[in-house]
Design a protein around this motif. Structure first.
Motif, PDB file in Angstrom:
ATOM      1  N   LYS A 148       0.821  -1.208   0.000  1.00 22.26           N
ATOM      2  CA  LYS A 148       0.000   0.000   0.000  1.00 22.26           C
ATOM      3  C   LYS A 148       0.861   1.266   0.000  1.00 22.26           C
ATOM      4  CE  LYS A 148      -4.458  -1.401   1.872  1.00 22.26           C
ATOM      5  NZ  LYS A 148      -5.521  -1.074   2.848  1.00 22.26           N
ATOM      6  N   ALA A 149       2.057   1.157   0.566  1.00 26.71           N
ATOM      7  CA  ALA A 149       2.966   2.310   0.589  1.00 26.71           C
ATOM      8  C   ALA A 149       3.664   2.515  -0.747  1.00 26.71           C
ATOM      9  CB  ALA A 149       3.996   2.134   1.697  1.00 26.71           C
ATOM     10  N   GLY A 150       3.433   1.616  -1.708  1.00 27.62           N
ATOM     11  CA  GLY A 150       4.042   1.749  -3.022  1.00 27.62           C
ATOM     12  C   GLY A 150       5.464   1.235  -3.109  1.00 27.62           C
ATOM     13  N   LEU A 151       5.883   0.442  -2.115  1.00 30.10           N
ATOM     14  CA  LEU A 151       7.258  -0.060  -2.087  1.00 30.10           C
ATOM     15  C   LEU A 151       7.395  -1.412  -2.757  1.00 30.10           C
ATOM     16  CD1 LEU A 151       8.041   0.940   1.606  1.00 30.10           C
ATOM     17  CD2 LEU A 151       8.617   2.208  -0.467  1.00 30.10           C
ATOM     18  N   TRP A 152       6.284  -2.124  -2.903  1.00 34.40           N
ATOM     19  CA  TRP A 152       6.251  -3.379  -3.646  1.00 34.40           C
ATOM     20  C   TRP A 152       5.274  -3.253  -4.795  1.00 34.40           C
ATOM     21  CZ3 TRP A 152       5.606  -7.685   0.652  1.00 34.40           C
ATOM     22  CH2 TRP A 152       6.845  -7.899   1.268  1.00 34.40           C
ATOM     23  N   THR A 153       5.550  -3.967  -5.847  1.00 36.25           N
ATOM     24  CA  THR A 153       4.574  -4.095  -6.927  1.00 36.25           C
ATOM     25  C   THR A 153       3.501  -5.098  -6.492  1.00 36.25           C
ATOM     26  OG1 THR A 153       5.764  -5.930  -7.981  1.00 36.25           O
ATOM     27  CG2 THR A 153       6.375  -3.674  -8.637  1.00 36.25           C
TER      28      THR A 153
END
Length: 528
Positions: A309-314
């Protein structure tokens, strides 16, 4: 109670502990904790206690008797001053232990600090006599050389690192004074780590509405070999990882980020939002709970979810971690025999790495994470995405944790019912108190989010045809795992049997090759 730790014997790895207090009763009894929060099994810390002695305010010796495995009684009148001194052997290098040698110190107070039950809620102070060139990573506040804790619970929930080579990086995220501490050989990309920790921290705060602490420390020990272990604390986490030189390599860094997010999520989910069974913690024995699918399973699910959700993983990276949980769960033979509630309750006897009875164990971390994911999906599906498990956790934190009490299974079920019309009693009976297969719900989840549930092929013919896995050492093939009801079991094979031959052909490290060659044979005759 006043505590002092001295580090005088690095070669012997002995920490000197001194406790000064006024006796709350005649012949006070000092207790050493039998376990530590975050690891729900009994520990034998008392085996590392040595040389226990006591003196009065005139420095005259007092008689000390060990009256239980973890209890020492001092002969002293009520109200008198007592000084208790002993050594603790600190040679446990994981995140839940304590370690001391000529190069480094790290201490989990729960391992080595005794307490008086009558004073467990009284303020404590801790003084440290460290080498002059050592820097200290410590979450407790300091006043006049003493580290102050509101009670024994806070004292032993505040581990520390000390050494001459600590790397320290400090930053603020969402009003939280955040500290990164690294001990050991490594080259952390502090700018990247700060960015990523800040991102998932904001995501977690957005879920719960606020953060219950205003300071948080990441105490990270980097080892020269492969390792991974973390333990949650109220204002910090202690993480041991390795190898340190590989920290920023993609796979290792992903694992590092995962464990950091997991441990921070515990700040809400278990340190403040905690089952009533463990509110407050009782260190003198087991704190039984059937709710570790919430304390650990929900945390495992959300630790990863917050990174995505934080955009750190796809999306693909997050699904990859879900698949890891699926694979681990379905490789456990106990899934058809042991419920989440039973696994939680039984952690004190057969949890974690204890072998126990074959095919009668599951992990409340991995199955708990899968069930948390399914609960989240069911809430979303039944409310057309108006609500999710996020709302349940927010509600429980705001109205139970902040009320200063622990929650029960009934609290959790009632909160779920407020956000979804699903038949939660039936869900709990099947998937939490029972052992119903998760596959129908997983298939529904797949349809809902556009994924397909697939069964992967076995990694070996021995697993596919016989239901067993073997290890090979010095040319000898030995059975290390047998699946429930598998052909090998029905044929009479047992764990640790050595496989000698099949149809007259010698078995060493070639079992799969032999099975492939003999696949068309009408029967296989094993000698073992």
């Amino acid at each position: 109670m006043k505590y002092t730790l001295k580090f005088l014997h690095p070669a012997e790895q002995l920490i000197t502990v001194e406790i000064e207090t006024h006796s709350p009763r005649e012949n006070p009894r000092f207790f050493l904790p039998k376990w530590r929060p975050g690891r729900y099994e009994l520990q034998n810390y008392a085996q590392y206690i040595a040389d226990v002695s006591a003196t009065d305010d005139q420095n005259q010796p007092l008689k000390v008797s060990k009256c239980e495995t973890h209890v020492w009684e001092v002969e002293a009148p009520e109200g008198s001053l007592v000084r208790l001194t002993y050594h603790y052997y600190a040679n446990q290098p994981d995140a839940g232990g304590s370690f001391f040698d000529a190069d480094q110190i790290y201490v989990n107070g729960i391992n080595l600090l005794m307490y008086l039950p009558e004073l467990i809620d009284a303020p404590c102070s801790l003084r440290l006599e460290l080498p002059a060139d050592y820097e200290l990573a410590m979450p407790l506040p300091c006043k006049d050389g003493h580290y102050l804790a509101s009670d024994f619970h806070e004292l032993v929930d505040s581990p520390f690192l000390a050494g001459p080579d600590l790397i320290h990086h400090r930053f603020e995220v969402a009003g939280i004074d955040t500290h990164l501490w690294f001990q050991g050989v490594c080259r952390p990309d502090l700018s990247r780590i700060q960015h990523d920790i800040s991102a998932y921290t904001r995501a977690q705060i957005a879920l719960f509405g606020d953060c219950p602490v205003n300071t948080y420390h990441y105490l990270i020990r980097m080892l020269p070999h492969s390792y991974r272990h973390g333990v949650e604390h109220q204002q910090c986490t202690l993480i041991v990882m390795g190898p340190g030189y590989a920290l920023m390599q993609p796979e290792k860094y992903q694992s590092f980020l995962e464990i950091c997010s997991h441990e921070l999520f515990h700040t809400w989910n278990v340190k403040f939002l905690r089952p009533a069974d463990m509110w407050p913690y009782r260190y003198e024995g087991e704190n039984y709970s059937r709710l570790h699918y919430i304390t650990e399973g929900v945390t495992t699910y959300y630790g990863d979810l917050m990174i995505w959700k934080a955009g750190l993983w796809t999306w693909e990276q997050w699904v990859e971690h879900i698949n890891e949980n699926l694979n681990y769960h379905y490789q456990k033979g106990g899934k058809d025999f042991v419920s989440l509630e039973a696994a939680s309750f039984n952690s004190w006897t057969d949890g974690y790495n204890k072998p126990g009875t074959p095919n009668r164990k599951i992990s409340f971390y991995t199955k708990g994470a899968l069930v948390a994911m399914l609960m989240d999906a069911e809430i979303r599906r039944s409310t057309q995405d108006r609500h999710s498990l996020d709302d349940v956790l927010f509600d429980m934190y705001q109205h139970i944790a902040k009320a200063g009490r622990g929650y029960t299974a009934a609290d959790f079920e009632a909160c779920l019912a407020r956000y979804s019309p699903l038949d939660w009693p039936a869900f709990f009976e099947q998937y939490i108190a029972g052992t119903a297969s998760l596959e129908p719900l997983l298939e529904q989840l797949g349809e809902y989010v556009g994924l397909e549930l697939c069964q992967l092929p076995f990694l070996s013919l021995a697993e596919a045809r016989l239901g067993m896995r073997c290890t090979v050492e010095n040319g000898r093939s030995t059975i290390e795992h047998l699946m429930p009801h598998c052909p090998a079991l029905r044929a009479g094979m047992s764990l640790e049997d050595e496989l000698v031959s099949i149809n007259g052909l010698k078995i060493s490290d070639n079992l799969d090759e032999l099975l492939l060659m003999l696949e068309e044979e009408p029967q296989w005759e094993f000698h073992y």
